[in-house]
Design a protein around this motif. Sequence first.
Motif, PDB file in Angstrom:
ATOM      1  N   ALA A  86      26.719 -34.298  40.609  1.00 22.80           N
ATOM      2  CA  ALA A  86      27.095 -35.105  39.448  1.00 22.80           C
ATOM      3  C   ALA A  86      26.533 -36.519  39.596  1.00 22.80           C
ATOM      4  N   ARG A  87      26.525 -37.039  40.800  1.00 22.34           N
ATOM      5  CA  ARG A  87      25.964 -38.365  41.053  1.00 22.34           C
ATOM      6  C   ARG A  87      24.440 -38.349  40.976  1.00 22.34           C
ATOM      7  N   VAL A  88      23.833 -37.229  41.384  1.00 19.44           N
ATOM      8  CA  VAL A  88      22.373 -37.109  41.286  1.00 19.44           C
ATOM      9  C   VAL A  88      21.947 -37.139  39.824  1.00 19.44           C
ATOM     10  N   VAL A  89      22.636 -36.363  38.995  1.00 17.16           N
ATOM     11  CA  VAL A  89      22.286 -36.303  37.571  1.00 17.16           C
ATOM     12  C   VAL A  89      22.426 -37.672  36.910  1.00 17.16           C
ATOM     13  N   ALA A  90      23.388 -38.470  37.368  1.00 16.78           N
ATOM     14  CA  ALA A  90      23.554 -39.810  36.805  1.00 16.78           C
ATOM     15  C   ALA A  90      22.313 -40.663  37.030  1.00 16.78           C
ATOM     16  N   GLU A  91      21.591 -40.399  38.122  1.00 15.43           N
ATOM     17  CA  GLU A  91      20.373 -41.154  38.419  1.00 15.43           C
ATOM     18  C   GLU A  91      19.109 -40.437  37.973  1.00 15.43           C
ATOM     19  N   VAL A  92      19.156 -39.113  37.965  1.00 18.47           N
ATOM     20  CA  VAL A  92      17.989 -38.311  37.571  1.00 18.47           C
ATOM     21  C   VAL A  92      18.456 -37.341  36.486  1.00 18.47           C
ATOM     22  N   PRO A  93      18.501 -37.765  35.232  1.00 19.40           N
ATOM     23  CA  PRO A  93      19.072 -36.930  34.166  1.00 19.40           C
ATOM     24  C   PRO A  93      18.423 -35.557  34.011  1.00 19.40           C
ATOM     25  N   ALA A  94      17.160 -35.423  34.419  1.00 19.88           N
ATOM     26  CA  ALA A  94      16.472 -34.135  34.280  1.00 19.88           C
ATOM     27  C   ALA A  94      16.775 -33.165  35.418  1.00 19.88           C
ATOM     28  N   ALA A  95      17.558 -33.594  36.395  1.00 24.29           N
ATOM     29  CA  ALA A  95      17.845 -32.735  37.555  1.00 24.29           C
ATOM     30  C   ALA A  95      18.713 -31.551  37.152  1.00 24.29           C
ATOM     31  N   ARG A  96      18.444 -30.405  37.758  1.00 28.43           N
ATOM     32  CA  ARG A  96      19.211 -29.182  37.512  1.00 28.43           C
ATOM     33  C   ARG A  96      19.490 -28.495  38.843  1.00 28.43           C
ATOM     34  N   LEU A  97      20.714 -27.979  38.975  1.00 19.82           N
ATOM     35  CA  LEU A  97      21.122 -27.293  40.202  1.00 19.82           C
ATOM     36  C   LEU A  97      21.441 -25.842  39.877  1.00 19.82           C
ATOM     37  N   GLU A  98      20.812 -24.915  40.621  1.00 16.98           N
ATOM     38  CA  GLU A  98      21.066 -23.483  40.461  1.00 16.98           C
ATOM     39  C   GLU A  98      21.701 -22.951  41.746  1.00 16.98           C
ATOM     40  N   LEU A  99      22.888 -22.388  41.618  1.00 17.84           N
ATOM     41  CA  LEU A  99      23.604 -21.810  42.758  1.00 17.84           C
ATOM     42  C   LEU A  99      23.460 -20.294  42.686  1.00 17.84           C
ATOM     43  N   TRP A 100      22.472 -19.759  43.387  1.00 23.82           N
ATOM     44  CA  TRP A 100      22.191 -18.326  43.350  1.00 23.82           C
ATOM     45  C   TRP A 100      23.062 -17.600  44.379  1.00 23.82           C
ATOM     46  N   GLY A 101      23.722 -16.529  43.932  1.00 20.91           N
ATOM     47  CA  GLY A 101      24.531 -15.738  44.833  1.00 20.91           C
ATOM     48  C   GLY A 101      25.763 -15.205  44.140  1.00 20.91           C
ATOM     49  N   ALA A 102      26.560 -14.454  44.888  1.00 24.49           N
ATOM     50  CA  ALA A 102      27.803 -13.887  44.362  1.00 24.49           C
ATOM     51  C   ALA A 102      28.893 -14.116  45.390  1.00 24.49           C
ATOM     52  N   GLY A 103      30.133 -14.083  44.921  1.00 22.83           N
ATOM     53  CA  GLY A 103      31.233 -14.249  45.850  1.00 22.83           C
ATOM     54  C   GLY A 103      32.519 -14.630  45.157  1.00 22.83           C
ATOM     55  N   ALA A 104      33.573 -14.702  45.964  1.00 34.56           N
ATOM     56  CA  ALA A 104      34.916 -14.901  45.432  1.00 34.56           C
ATOM     57  C   ALA A 104      35.110 -16.265  44.794  1.00 34.56           C
ATOM     58  N   GLN A 105      34.277 -17.239  45.110  1.00 32.58           N
ATOM     59  CA  GLN A 105      34.461 -18.587  44.577  1.00 32.58           C
ATOM     60  C   GLN A 105      33.849 -18.804  43.196  1.00 32.58           C
ATOM     61  N   ARG A 106      33.233 -17.797  42.634  1.00 36.07           N
ATOM     62  CA  ARG A 106      32.512 -18.021  41.382  1.00 36.07           C
ATOM     63  C   ARG A 106      33.406 -18.636  40.303  1.00 36.07           C
TER      64      ARG A 106
END
Length: 453
Positions: free
Chosen positions: A295-315
């Motif tokens: 969230a802090r990265v996006v505030a400085e780099v608005p074009a930034a995107r994070l992809e969390l690839w995987g599966a698990g109980a925390q989804r």
Amino acid sequence: MIDFPDAWYLILSSRLIPDLDGGYTISTLARARQMTEAGAQPLLLTVDPGSPDAHAQHRATFVERGAVAASEVFRNLFDDAVDADGGAAEWLRAAAAPGYADPALEYRDVAGGAVSLPNVIDPDWHLTAAPIVIRDAAGEPVGVIAGFGALYRAWLTHVGAQLRAENPRPLVVICESRQLGELIVGWGDDGVRILHTVHTIHLEAPYRADSALNPLWRRWFDISPRFDAVLWPTVQQRDDVRERFGTAANDLVAPHAVRAPDAVVAAADRDPGRVVVLGRLAPGKRLPAAIRAFARVVAEVPAARLELWGAGAQRGDLETLIAELGLTDAVSLPGLTNDPGAVLDHAAVYLTTSAFEGQGLALAEALAHGTPVVAYDIRYGPRDMLAAGGGILVPDGDEDALVAALVRVLTDAEMRERLSTEAVDAAATLSPARAMRTLVAACAEALSRPRRR
């Protein structure tokens, strides 16, 4: 081709099931494939009591994905436990002694009813000597085997006898499971050498060199000097263990290898704002912390995107957090991928916020694909793999440093290009050829002297 010593090679795992056990399954199958390509032709042995149909489906999936060359490289104890008439196989009958089921325990039938396993409710269930009931085709008991260790050793003796009937050469067992290692370390066959690999951390939180041992490892360290070699995935873990337990074990550093792609995508041809994570959606990966930092990265780099690839109980919890922070346009959960290389080829950065690892297979793959890494300095993996460059190592848990590193890499094209080049060079130390040379040397040394057990 690398010349393995003249021996039969068996890779022993508790189970191998697609999309289960994360990097353990991937690295175990990769070792088998790399040994096959080097000319060793290993067999993959498993002891999970699934059905033959389930095992056949698992194997077909692995072949389809290219993880193994053919289904014939697999054998399972409980598939081998049944004779043509549906009763216990001859080797199993020969291993049984007179006796009866324990009336205090519940039992479950496996192998089509040829074997009845006791349900032992205990973290150390594998160490029980509770009788395992062996039955004929009519379902009548023909005897018992005293516990899982005796059962597993009887099967390995049977497999070894079959192979030696074809060629009377020694056996090298590469044991991939701590529980199985505890059970076969007493196998009294002078023609067998056991090399025990390590896949995970041995410490409890806060994962310092002097932290408490994970309870599951305490017995293992007592017996580790009896293995013909112990293969640690990182220098740091091997050195931590030596500092604490001495050098009685024949311990070697043998990282899990990754195959480099035919061509590396240039930094300039990647999505400059894409940051990816590959792994289970599990607490140990500390993904909520990664999202909050992003969230802090996006505030400085608005074009930034994070992809969390995987599966698990925390989804579900992660989806809720993403929504609460207003990051639905910046953070996504694409699910599992069977082609991590394609994900890494399009990424500007690979991010890992794990609290601990064994080695960090996804990080190794990122380096091989020339993807710059930002990682917490944890035990074990990032410090070893980034020692020669390829990424930025930040103090464990330091969110400010993590955010600064991500912003720096995302906004500096020249740095991304430099780190990408360094990453490919760093990955050369994790190549299959290098891993196989290390393994060949370990096997040759073990076969050159009497067994340590």
